[in-house]
Motif scaffolding. Structure first.
Motif, short mmCIF file in Angstrom:
data_model
loop_
_atom_site.label_atom_id
_atom_site.label_comp_id
_atom_site.label_asym_id
_atom_site.label_seq_id
_atom_site.Cartn_x
_atom_site.Cartn_y
_atom_site.Cartn_z
N TYR A 47 19.51 -17.36 -1.22
CA TYR A 47 18.33 -17.04 -2.02
C TYR A 47 18.14 -18.10 -3.09
O TYR A 47 19.06 -18.45 -3.82
CB TYR A 47 18.47 -15.65 -2.63
N SER A 48 16.92 -18.63 -3.15
CA SER A 48 16.59 -19.68 -4.11
C SER A 48 15.16 -19.46 -4.62
O SER A 48 14.44 -18.58 -4.14
CB SER A 48 16.68 -21.04 -3.43
N TYR A 49 14.77 -20.28 -5.58
CA TYR A 49 13.41 -20.18 -6.10
C TYR A 49 12.39 -20.59 -5.04
O TYR A 49 11.28 -20.06 -4.99
CB TYR A 49 13.25 -20.98 -7.38
N ASN A 50 12.75 -21.53 -4.18
CA ASN A 50 11.85 -21.91 -3.08
C ASN A 50 11.64 -20.73 -2.13
O ASN A 50 10.54 -20.51 -1.64
CB ASN A 50 12.40 -23.11 -2.31
N LEU A 51 12.71 -20.00 -1.86
CA LEU A 51 12.58 -18.81 -1.01
C LEU A 51 11.73 -17.74 -1.69
O LEU A 51 10.96 -17.05 -1.04
CB LEU A 51 13.96 -18.26 -0.64
N ILE A 53 9.20 -18.32 -3.75
CA ILE A 53 7.81 -18.75 -3.59
C ILE A 53 7.33 -18.45 -2.17
O ILE A 53 6.23 -17.93 -1.97
CB ILE A 53 7.67 -20.26 -3.91
N PHE A 54 8.18 -18.74 -1.18
CA PHE A 54 7.85 -18.43 0.21
C PHE A 54 7.62 -16.93 0.40
O PHE A 54 6.65 -16.51 1.05
CB PHE A 54 8.97 -18.92 1.14
#
Length: 107
Positions: A47-51, A53-54
């Motif tokens: 889990y990341s900030y890109n995920l 946003i997605f």
């Protein structure tokens, strides 16, 4: 389920003459939630900030479909409701898990 879903016959699936207990969109939400939970149990998800946003972006079809139909701008169909429900649920579960991770880091 009556208070969580409108259960309208015209917006529900039928199996052998029996109406599903929830509408097509709620059916999609249930399938998407269970499906993603099983997937994330079997496959490691980072889990990341890109995920995040997605996850927010994949909720847009669900939000747009429900909102435009509610406002009377167009009429959706049960298969579109099902698909957007599945996709929206996946985005919602990912978002919830990321927020849980963020909150746990703050404690």
């Amino acid at each position: 389920m009556k208070y969580l879903c409108h259960q309208r016959p015209d917006r529900s699936f039928f199996f052998r003459g029996h109406q599903f207990p929830v509408c097509a969109r709620c059916t999609g939400l249930i399938i998407g939630t269970i499906g993603y939970c099983i997937y994330s149990f079997l496959v490691p998800v980072y889990y990341s900030y890109n995920l995040l946003i997605f996850a927010i972006l994949i909720q847009l079809p669900y939000i747009i479909d429900g909102t435009t139909q509610y406002m009377g701008l167009r009429e959706s169909n049960n298969y579109l409701r099902l698909i957007t429900g599945i996709i929206g649920a996946i985005g919602l579960v990912i978002t919830a898990r990321i927020f849980k991770i963020i909150i746990m880091q703050l404690i």
